[in-house]
Design a protein around this motif. Structure first.
Motif, PDB file in Angstrom:
ATOM      1  N   ASP A 172       0.861  -1.177   0.000  1.00  9.25           N
ATOM      2  CA  ASP A 172       0.000   0.000   0.000  1.00  9.25           C
ATOM      3  C   ASP A 172       0.897   1.226   0.000  1.00  9.25           C
ATOM      4  OD1 ASP A 172      -2.327  -1.469  -0.034  1.00  9.25           O
ATOM      5  OD2 ASP A 172      -2.478  -1.551   2.158  1.00  9.25           O
ATOM      6  N   VAL A 173       0.638   2.119  -0.922  1.00 10.90           N
ATOM      7  CA  VAL A 173       1.497   3.286  -1.123  1.00 10.90           C
ATOM      8  C   VAL A 173       0.673   4.547  -0.952  1.00 10.90           C
ATOM      9  CG1 VAL A 173       3.060   4.444  -2.713  1.00 10.90           C
ATOM     10  CG2 VAL A 173       2.834   1.949  -2.810  1.00 10.90           C
ATOM     11  N   MET A 174       1.023   5.341   0.045  1.00 15.57           N
ATOM     12  CA  MET A 174       0.321   6.607   0.265  1.00 15.57           C
ATOM     13  C   MET A 174       1.074   7.719  -0.447  1.00 15.57           C
ATOM     14  SD  MET A 174      -0.863   8.359   3.875  1.00 15.57           S
ATOM     15  CE  MET A 174       0.704   9.143   4.251  1.00 15.57           C
ATOM     16  N   ILE A 175       0.330   8.564  -1.150  1.00 17.10           N
ATOM     17  CA  ILE A 175       0.944   9.612  -1.969  1.00 17.10           C
ATOM     18  C   ILE A 175       0.148  10.901  -1.805  1.00 17.10           C
ATOM     19  CG2 ILE A 175      -0.414   8.780  -3.962  1.00 17.10           C
ATOM     20  CD1 ILE A 175       2.988  10.069  -4.684  1.00 17.10           C
ATOM     21  N   ARG A 176       0.854  12.040  -1.878  1.00 19.20           N
ATOM     22  CA  ARG A 176       0.151  13.321  -1.789  1.00 19.20           C
ATOM     23  C   ARG A 176      -0.853  13.426  -2.937  1.00 19.20           C
ATOM     24  NH1 ARG A 176       5.316  15.241  -0.069  1.00 19.20           N
ATOM     25  NH2 ARG A 176       5.156  15.829   2.109  1.00 19.20           N
ATOM     26  N   TRP A 177      -1.993  14.020  -2.616  1.00 23.16           N
ATOM     27  CA  TRP A 177      -3.096  14.218  -3.564  1.00 23.16           C
ATOM     28  C   TRP A 177      -2.584  14.734  -4.910  1.00 23.16           C
ATOM     29  CZ3 TRP A 177      -8.169  13.319  -2.058  1.00 23.16           C
ATOM     30  CH2 TRP A 177      -9.189  13.840  -2.868  1.00 23.16           C
ATOM     31  N   SER A 178      -1.752  15.755  -4.871  1.00 22.75           N
ATOM     32  CA  SER A 178      -1.324  16.408  -6.111  1.00 22.75           C
ATOM     33  C   SER A 178      -0.306  15.572  -6.880  1.00 22.75           C
ATOM     34  CB  SER A 178      -0.745  17.795  -5.807  1.00 22.75           C
ATOM     35  OG  SER A 178       0.293  17.681  -4.855  1.00 22.75           O
ATOM     36  N   PHE A 179       0.259  14.539  -6.253  1.00 19.11           N
ATOM     37  CA  PHE A 179       1.234  13.685  -6.921  1.00 19.11           C
ATOM     38  C   PHE A 179       0.625  12.340  -7.342  1.00 19.11           C
ATOM     39  CE2 PHE A 179       4.955  16.231  -5.756  1.00 19.11           C
ATOM     40  CZ  PHE A 179       5.822  15.920  -6.787  1.00 19.11           C
ATOM     41  N   ALA A 180      -0.643  12.120  -6.995  1.00 18.89           N
ATOM     42  CA  ALA A 180      -1.253  10.807  -7.218  1.00 18.89           C
ATOM     43  C   ALA A 180      -1.279  10.446  -8.706  1.00 18.89           C
ATOM     44  CB  ALA A 180      -2.661  10.777  -6.636  1.00 18.89           C
ATOM     45  N   ASP A 181      -1.634  11.415  -9.537  1.00 24.97           N
ATOM     46  CA  ASP A 181      -1.729  11.138 -10.966  1.00 24.97           C
ATOM     47  C   ASP A 181      -0.351  10.806 -11.550  1.00 24.97           C
ATOM     48  OD1 ASP A 181      -3.470  11.066 -13.328  1.00 24.97           O
ATOM     49  OD2 ASP A 181      -2.181  12.693 -14.042  1.00 24.97           O
ATOM     50  N   TYR A 182       0.668  11.498 -11.045  1.00 25.61           N
ATOM     51  CA  TYR A 182       2.053  11.228 -11.473  1.00 25.61           C
ATOM     52  C   TYR A 182       2.446   9.787 -11.150  1.00 25.61           C
ATOM     53  CZ  TYR A 182       7.155  11.256 -10.953  1.00 25.61           C
ATOM     54  OH  TYR A 182       8.485  10.945 -11.009  1.00 25.61           O
ATOM     55  N   LEU A 183       2.178   9.364  -9.912  1.00 24.15           N
ATOM     56  CA  LEU A 183       2.541   8.010  -9.493  1.00 24.15           C
ATOM     57  C   LEU A 183       1.749   6.972 -10.287  1.00 24.15           C
ATOM     58  CD1 LEU A 183       4.135   6.190  -7.531  1.00 24.15           C
ATOM     59  CD2 LEU A 183       2.199   6.356  -5.954  1.00 24.15           C
ATOM     60  N   TRP A 184       0.457   7.243 -10.456  1.00 23.81           N
ATOM     61  CA  TRP A 184      -0.401   6.322 -11.207  1.00 23.81           C
ATOM     62  C   TRP A 184       0.137   6.146 -12.636  1.00 23.81           C
ATOM     63  CZ3 TRP A 184      -4.450   3.355  -9.613  1.00 23.81           C
ATOM     64  CH2 TRP A 184      -5.217   2.750 -10.606  1.00 23.81           C
ATOM     65  N   ALA A 185       0.452   7.251 -13.287  1.00 25.78           N
ATOM     66  CA  ALA A 185       0.949   7.193 -14.668  1.00 25.78           C
ATOM     67  C   ALA A 185       2.290   6.458 -14.729  1.00 25.78           C
ATOM     68  CB  ALA A 185       1.080   8.613 -15.230  1.00 25.78           C
ATOM     69  N   TYR A 186       3.129   6.703 -13.743  1.00 24.53           N
ATOM     70  CA  TYR A 186       4.445   6.059 -13.698  1.00 24.53           C
ATOM     71  C   TYR A 186       4.285   4.540 -13.553  1.00 24.53           C
ATOM     72  CZ  TYR A 186       9.479   5.978 -12.511  1.00 24.53           C
ATOM     73  OH  TYR A 186      10.829   5.760 -12.500  1.00 24.53           O
ATOM     74  N   LEU A 187       3.382   4.130 -12.657  1.00 26.05           N
ATOM     75  CA  LEU A 187       3.169   2.696 -12.438  1.00 26.05           C
ATOM     76  C   LEU A 187       2.505   2.057 -13.656  1.00 26.05           C
ATOM     77  CD1 LEU A 187       1.980   2.757  -8.708  1.00 26.05           C
ATOM     78  CD2 LEU A 187       4.191   1.960  -9.578  1.00 26.05           C
ATOM     79  N   ALA A 188       1.562   2.776 -14.270  1.00 26.52           N
ATOM     80  CA  ALA A 188       0.903   2.251 -15.476  1.00 26.52           C
ATOM     81  C   ALA A 188       1.940   2.026 -16.563  1.00 26.52           C
ATOM     82  CB  ALA A 188      -0.168   3.235 -15.949  1.00 26.52           C
ATOM     83  N   ASP A 189       2.828   2.990 -16.743  1.00 24.79           N
ATOM     84  CA  ASP A 189       3.879   2.878 -17.760  1.00 24.79           C
ATOM     85  C   ASP A 189       4.835   1.735 -17.404  1.00 24.79           C
ATOM     86  OD1 ASP A 189       4.938   3.934 -20.183  1.00 24.79           O
ATOM     87  OD2 ASP A 189       6.635   4.704 -19.016  1.00 24.79           O
ATOM     88  N   GLY A 190       5.172   1.653 -16.104  1.00 23.46           N
ATOM     89  CA  GLY A 190       6.099   0.618 -15.661  1.00 23.46           C
ATOM     90  C   GLY A 190       5.548  -0.785 -15.827  1.00 23.46           C
ATOM     91  N   ALA A 191       4.223  -0.912 -15.760  1.00 22.46           N
ATOM     92  CA  ALA A 191       3.595  -2.240 -15.840  1.00 22.46           C
ATOM     93  C   ALA A 191       3.384  -2.691 -17.271  1.00 22.46           C
ATOM     94  CB  ALA A 191       2.260  -2.222 -15.094  1.00 22.46           C
ATOM     95  N   ARG A 192       3.674  -1.793 -18.240  1.00 22.32           N
ATOM     96  CA  ARG A 192       3.374  -2.126 -19.648  1.00 22.32           C
ATOM     97  C   ARG A 192       4.141  -3.340 -20.149  1.00 22.32           C
ATOM     98  NH1 ARG A 192       3.992   3.136 -23.070  1.00 22.32           N
ATOM     99  NH2 ARG A 192       3.995   1.645 -24.767  1.00 22.32           N
ATOM    100  N   GLU A 193       5.364  -3.558 -19.599  1.00 22.88           N
ATOM    101  CA  GLU A 193       6.126  -4.707 -20.103  1.00 22.88           C
ATOM    102  C   GLU A 193       5.466  -6.038 -19.740  1.00 22.88           C
ATOM    103  OE1 GLU A 193       9.779  -6.053 -18.210  1.00 22.88           O
ATOM    104  OE2 GLU A 193       9.746  -4.241 -16.942  1.00 22.88           O
ATOM    105  N   TRP A 194       4.546  -5.988 -18.781  1.00 20.70           N
ATOM    106  CA  TRP A 194       3.833  -7.226 -18.411  1.00 20.70           C
ATOM    107  C   TRP A 194       2.363  -7.166 -18.836  1.00 20.70           C
ATOM    108  CZ3 TRP A 194       6.377  -4.881 -13.873  1.00 20.70           C
ATOM    109  CH2 TRP A 194       7.711  -5.291 -13.758  1.00 20.70           C
ATOM    110  N   ALA A 195       2.019  -6.188 -19.669  1.00 21.93           N
ATOM    111  CA  ALA A 195       0.616  -6.026 -20.079  1.00 21.93           C
ATOM    112  C   ALA A 195       0.180  -7.219 -20.919  1.00 21.93           C
ATOM    113  CB  ALA A 195       0.452  -4.740 -20.872  1.00 21.93           C
ATOM    114  N   PRO A 196      -1.073  -7.630 -20.754  1.00 24.94           N
ATOM    115  CA  PRO A 196      -1.572  -8.734 -21.574  1.00 24.94           C
ATOM    116  C   PRO A 196      -1.527  -8.332 -23.048  1.00 24.94           C
ATOM    117  CG  PRO A 196      -3.171  -8.098 -19.878  1.00 24.94           C
ATOM    118  CD  PRO A 196      -2.099  -7.070 -19.862  1.00 24.94           C
ATOM    119  N   ALA A 197      -1.158  -9.283 -23.910  1.00 23.48           N
ATOM    120  CA  ALA A 197      -1.010  -8.979 -25.350  1.00 23.48           C
ATOM    121  C   ALA A 197      -2.363  -8.656 -25.962  1.00 23.48           C
ATOM    122  CB  ALA A 197      -0.380 -10.161 -26.058  1.00 23.48           C
TER     123      ALA A 197
END
Ligand code: ZN
Ligand code: ZN
Lengths: 197, 113
Positions: A172-197
Motif C-alpha cells: 500500500d502506497v500513500m501519496i500526496r493528492w497532487s502527486f497521485a496522478d504522477y505516481l499512477w501514470a508512472y506505475l501504469a507505464d512501468g507495468a506495460r512490459e507485463w501487459a496482456p497482449a
C-alpha cells in the motif's frame, strides 16, 4: 469512482484518481484504496500518560520500533518517527477517532491532525509488485529486508511516498493528492512490459 | 550518490535526505554584543575538512528528523550517524575512509571477489 458523501448530503466526493480503471498486468494489479481516513498523531511515547491515553483509545500500545506498524480491527497504526504516528481508518471513521484521541489526551502535549484529504492510497498487488515498485522506489523491497507490516516514508522518482507491505505481495502506497496522478501514470507505464497482449 | 544512516530508520539512499551543513556550530548567545568579524565567522567560516567531517542531515522523505553524521569528504562514505545532543562516534585512526559498518565491509569484500 466519485460517490455521494456520507457526511454532507448532496455532495459528491472524488479523489485525484476517480474514474481510472485498475491497472491489470501479468503478475501485478494496481488499484486505489480511496477515501481512507488518515490521521497524524504526535506526542511523547516515553510519557506514560500519553502512552496510556492513546492505548485507551486504540486498544493497543503505539508501535515504537522504527518502521513498524500494527493493526487493531480496521485501524492501521504506523511508526513515522520517534514522536509521530500515521493512522489509517475506514472512510470517515477518523472523525470519531480524532474526537476520542483529543478527549483522552486532554491536557497532554500532543497533535492530532486529520490528513485524510491530503493523500490517497494505491494498492500494488501481485508477484511482480516488487519488480514494478523497484522502478522508482529507492528502498530495498526484497523480502529479506522489507517484511510484512514494515512501513516507511521514502522517494519514488520525483515523488515522496509512504509505503507499507500489507501482506506477502501486497504493497500500500500513500501519496500526496497532487502527486497521485504522477505516481499512477508512472506505475501504469512501468507495468506495460507485463501487459496482456 | 551514497548511503546515509538515519539513527532511527537505518542505512538509506542519500536522495531521501537533505544536507544541513557542518555540525556543532553554536549560535552566539548575544549576537548584539559581538563584532562583525565574529558574526561573519559564525555565518560563513567553516572548517572545509578534507577527511572526516561532522555534518547535519535530515531524513526529509521518511521520519523527517535531524541528526549528525560523520562523512569522509574524499570518498563520500559515511562512518556513522548520531542523534542531536550525543557525542560523535570515533572512527579508528587507521580508517581507510572506504568501508563503514560490518555490513558494508562484507559487501565490499564480496564485490572484490
Ligand atoms: Zn529516518
Ligand atoms: Zn556500512
Amino acid at each position: 469512482m466519485a460517490k455521494a458523501s456520507s457526511l454532507y448530503p448532496g455532495v459528491t466526493i472524488e479523489t485525484p484518481l476517480s474514474g481510472k480503471d485498475p491497472i491489470q498486468a501479468d503478475g501485478v494489479t494496481i488499484t486505489e484504496l480511496p477515501f481512507l481516513g488518515k490521521v497524524t498523531l504526535r506526542g511523547n511515547a516515553a510519557d506514560p500518560a500519553f502512552a496510556a491515553a492513546v492505548k485507551s483509545v486504540l486498544g493497543a500500545d503505539l508501535p515504537t520500533q522504527p518502521l513498524s506498524s500494527l493493526r487493531v480491527g480496521n485501524i492501521r497504526v504506523f511508526w513515522k518517527a520517534f514522536d509521530e504516528w500515521l493512522i489509517w481508518t475506514n472512510e470517515d471513521a477518523q472523525i470519531q477517532l480524532i474526537t476520542d484521541l483529543n478527549a483522552a489526551l486532554s491536557g497532554i502535549r500532543k497533535s492530532v491532525v486529520d490528513v485524510s484529504d491530503y493523500y490517497t492510497v494505491l494498492r500494488v498487488d501481485g508477484a511482480r509488485s516488487r519488480d514494478l515498485l523497484a522502478k522508482g522506489c529507492v528502498v530495498d523491497l526484497h523480502p529479506r529486508s522489507f517484511k510484512p507490516g514494515q512501513a516507511t516514508g521514502t522517494g519514488f522518482h520525483h515523488a515522496t511516498i509512504f509505503i507499507t507491505l500489507a501482506d506477502a505481495d501486497t504493497f500500500d502506497v500513500m501519496i500526496r493528492w497532487s502527486f497521485a496522478d504522477y505516481l499512477w501514470a508512472y506505475l501504469a507505464d512501468g507495468a506495460r512490459e507485463w501487459a496482456p497482449a | 550518490m551514497f548511503l546515509v544512516k538515519c539513527p532511527w530508520c537505518g542505512w538509506r539512499d542519500q536522495t531521501e535526505f537533505s544536507y544541513g551543513g557542518e555540525a556543532h556550530i553554536a549560535r552566539p548567545l548575544e549576537p548584539g554584543q559581538i563584532s562583525d568579524q565574529e558574526w561573519g565567522d559564525y555565518i560563513y567560516t567553516r572548517t572545509n575538512t578534507k577527511g572526516i567531517h561532522a555534518e547535519r542531515w535530515v531524513h526529509t522523505q521518511a521520519c523527517g528528523r535531524w541528526f549528525n553524521a560523520l562523512r569522509h569528504t574524499v570518498t563520500d562514505v559515511m562512518w556513522d550517524s548520531y542523534k542531536m545532543g550525543e557525542d560523535a562516534p570515533t572512527p579508528p585512526k587507521d580508517w581507510d575512509g572506504l568501508t563503514c559498518c560490518d555490513d558494508h565491509k562484507k559487501l565490499a569484500e564480496g564485490a572484490k571477489k
